[in-house]
Structure formats: C-alpha cells, structure tokens
Design a protein around this motif. Structure first.
Motif, mmCIF file in Angstrom:
data_model
loop_
_atom_site.group_PDB
_atom_site.id
_atom_site.type_symbol
_atom_site.label_atom_id
_atom_site.label_comp_id
_atom_site.label_asym_id
_atom_site.label_seq_id
_atom_site.Cartn_x
_atom_site.Cartn_y
_atom_site.Cartn_z
ATOM 1 N N GLU A 16 -24.885 18.186 -7.013
ATOM 2 C CA GLU A 16 -24.286 16.908 -7.411
ATOM 3 C C GLU A 16 -23.150 17.116 -8.404
ATOM 4 O O GLU A 16 -22.139 16.408 -8.359
ATOM 5 C CB GLU A 16 -25.338 15.963 -7.985
ATOM 6 C CG GLU A 16 -26.209 15.312 -6.934
ATOM 7 C CD GLU A 16 -25.407 14.577 -5.854
ATOM 8 O OE1 GLU A 16 -24.441 13.856 -6.181
ATOM 9 O OE2 GLU A 16 -25.751 14.736 -4.670
ATOM 10 N N ARG A 17 -23.301 18.079 -9.309
ATOM 11 C CA ARG A 17 -22.232 18.365 -10.269
ATOM 12 C C ARG A 17 -21.003 18.916 -9.555
ATOM 13 O O ARG A 17 -19.875 18.585 -9.906
ATOM 14 C CB ARG A 17 -22.730 19.328 -11.336
ATOM 15 C CG ARG A 17 -23.728 18.683 -12.268
ATOM 16 C CD ARG A 17 -24.205 19.639 -13.362
ATOM 17 N NE ARG A 17 -25.272 19.018 -14.109
ATOM 18 C CZ ARG A 17 -26.537 19.448 -14.106
ATOM 19 N NH1 ARG A 17 -26.885 20.514 -13.398
ATOM 20 N NH2 ARG A 17 -27.451 18.816 -14.805
ATOM 21 N N LEU A 18 -21.235 19.744 -8.559
ATOM 22 C CA LEU A 18 -20.122 20.259 -7.763
ATOM 23 C C LEU A 18 -19.417 19.116 -7.034
ATOM 24 O O LEU A 18 -18.183 19.018 -7.032
ATOM 25 C CB LEU A 18 -20.616 21.306 -6.759
ATOM 26 C CG LEU A 18 -19.541 21.915 -5.856
ATOM 27 C CD1 LEU A 18 -18.442 22.583 -6.675
ATOM 28 C CD2 LEU A 18 -20.179 22.906 -4.897
ATOM 29 N N ARG A 23 -14.894 15.169 -6.692
ATOM 30 C CA ARG A 23 -14.446 13.763 -6.743
ATOM 31 C C ARG A 23 -13.426 13.550 -7.870
ATOM 32 O O ARG A 23 -12.438 12.838 -7.698
ATOM 33 C CB ARG A 23 -15.641 12.829 -6.916
ATOM 34 C CG ARG A 23 -16.464 12.696 -5.661
ATOM 35 C CD ARG A 23 -17.618 11.701 -5.845
ATOM 36 N NE ARG A 23 -18.503 11.784 -4.705
ATOM 37 C CZ ARG A 23 -19.781 12.165 -4.766
ATOM 38 N NH1 ARG A 23 -20.332 12.485 -5.929
ATOM 39 N NH2 ARG A 23 -20.508 12.221 -3.671
ATOM 40 N N PHE A 24 -13.683 14.160 -9.036
ATOM 41 C CA PHE A 24 -12.707 14.097 -10.136
ATOM 42 C C PHE A 24 -11.358 14.618 -9.656
ATOM 43 O O PHE A 24 -10.320 14.002 -9.867
ATOM 44 C CB PHE A 24 -13.139 14.982 -11.320
ATOM 45 C CG PHE A 24 -14.158 14.415 -12.258
ATOM 46 C CD1 PHE A 24 -14.313 13.051 -12.454
ATOM 47 C CD2 PHE A 24 -14.961 15.274 -12.987
ATOM 48 C CE1 PHE A 24 -15.246 12.556 -13.356
ATOM 49 C CE2 PHE A 24 -15.895 14.789 -13.885
ATOM 50 C CZ PHE A 24 -16.037 13.427 -14.068
ATOM 51 N N LEU A 25 -11.402 15.780 -9.043
ATOM 52 C CA LEU A 25 -10.184 16.440 -8.579
ATOM 53 C C LEU A 25 -9.453 15.593 -7.540
ATOM 54 O O LEU A 25 -8.239 15.386 -7.641
ATOM 55 C CB LEU A 25 -10.541 17.816 -7.998
ATOM 56 C CG LEU A 25 -9.409 18.772 -7.713
ATOM 57 C CD1 LEU A 25 -8.593 19.064 -8.964
ATOM 58 C CD2 LEU A 25 -9.981 20.066 -7.152
ATOM 59 N N LYS A 26 -10.184 15.075 -6.580
ATOM 60 C CA LYS A 26 -9.592 14.262 -5.519
ATOM 61 C C LYS A 26 -8.974 12.982 -6.093
ATOM 62 O O LYS A 26 -7.843 12.608 -5.742
ATOM 63 C CB LYS A 26 -10.656 13.915 -4.476
ATOM 64 C CG LYS A 26 -10.126 13.243 -3.244
ATOM 65 C CD LYS A 26 -11.252 13.062 -2.221
ATOM 66 C CE LYS A 26 -10.760 12.377 -0.974
ATOM 67 N NZ LYS A 26 -11.824 12.212 0.015
ATOM 68 N N ALA A 27 -9.682 12.317 -6.991
ATOM 69 C CA ALA A 27 -9.171 11.088 -7.599
ATOM 70 C C ALA A 27 -7.937 11.383 -8.453
ATOM 71 O O ALA A 27 -6.938 10.654 -8.386
ATOM 72 C CB ALA A 27 -10.254 10.414 -8.444
ATOM 73 N N SER A 28 -7.990 12.451 -9.230
ATOM 74 C CA SER A 28 -6.864 12.824 -10.082
ATOM 75 C C SER A 28 -5.627 13.118 -9.242
ATOM 76 O O SER A 28 -4.518 12.663 -9.560
ATOM 77 C CB SER A 28 -7.245 14.041 -10.926
ATOM 78 O OG SER A 28 -6.157 14.458 -11.705
#
Length: 158
Positions: A16-18, A23-28
């Motif tokens: 889940e952390r991965l 998701r952080f990376l994709k959104a950013s």
C-alpha cells in the motif's frame, strides 16, 4: 543508526505504501504538466522561468546568481540561460555586486514584478481549480501530514 529490517514482499502495508508513492508521483506529474501547459499557452513562458521569478519575488534586493541557484536547488549553469532570457525580455536586471567584480546580482524589474504578479495569480487559480475537490480543512490536514513526512525523511537522512 541500524539498517532497516527487510520487508517481506507480501507485507500488505508495504504494498500500500508503494501504491501511495506511485499515486503521489502520478498526481504530481499531472499537476506539473498542466501548469507547464498553462504557462506556455497563457504567458508564452515556462515553469523554470516562473520558478526563477517566484524566487526573486521574495527578495526585493535581488540575489547573487549562486544564491539563486541555491534557493532553486539547481546548478548555476541551469539558471544562467533562464536569467539571460528573462533579462532580454526586460523582466530581470543584472547589477554588479560591489567589491566583487565576478559576481552579479539579479532582481525583478518593475515590468518583471507585474508579469510575475499576473502569473502567480493565474498559478494560484489553476492550483485552486485542480485541487478544488479538497476543502480547506482537507487541504490543511493533507499538508500537515506531508510536512510530517518531509520532517521524518530529513531526520532519517541526517
């Protein structure tokens, strides 16, 4: 500091952390891409130019090129070309640093201040629109959690 213990590949928290990181990376990347497109379309400009002007907007007396590079966390070489073009466009001015023949200080011109104010207002509007599904409290809570993460990562690095 001891080495972190290995995490088993089937650890659900690890997976889940991965996913969260991805998701952080994709959104950013999606947000940054939209900002780049908007700057190009509405101001015929780029994100690096915006970043230079944003940094200088916080220092009315300007910054030496080395200081500007440090604030932006990029090399002097990366900043020089951007500054050159902003000077050519009349948004920045170079001023000799007293007692240092090799150093230049750059600062926003009046025209640059006006241009940056327009870009900054548009930038805030774009971010507001992109993140509009988050209420003020949600945004503050997520911001606080991310700040805690940054602090934790910085402390682990030391």
């Amino acid at each position: 500091m001891s080495a972190p213990s290995p995490i088993l590949p089937d650890d659900p928290a690890s997976k889940e952390r991965l996913r969260l990181w991805l998701r952080f990376l994709k959104a950013s990347r999606a947000i940054e891409s939209q900002i780049r497109d908007n700057l190009r379309r509405e101001f015929a400009s780029t994100l690096p130019r915006f970043d230079v002007m944003a940094a200088l907007s916080r220092y009315s007396d300007g910054l030496k090129m080395s200081q500007l590079s440090e604030v932006l966390r990029v090399s002097n070489g990366n900043v020089t070309g951007i500054v050159d073009r902003l000077v050519e466009d009349g948004f920045l001015v170079r001023v000799a640093v007293p007692n240092d023949r090799r150093a230049w200080q750059v600062r926003l011109t009046e025209r640059g201040e006006k241009e940056f104010a327009a870009q900054a207002a548009a930038h805030e509007s774009w971010i507001n629109e992109m993140l509009g599904e988050f209420g003020a409290q949600d945004a503050a809570n997520i911001g606080n959690r991310l700040e805690q993460l940054e602090t934790s990562l910085r402390e682990k690095k030391q």
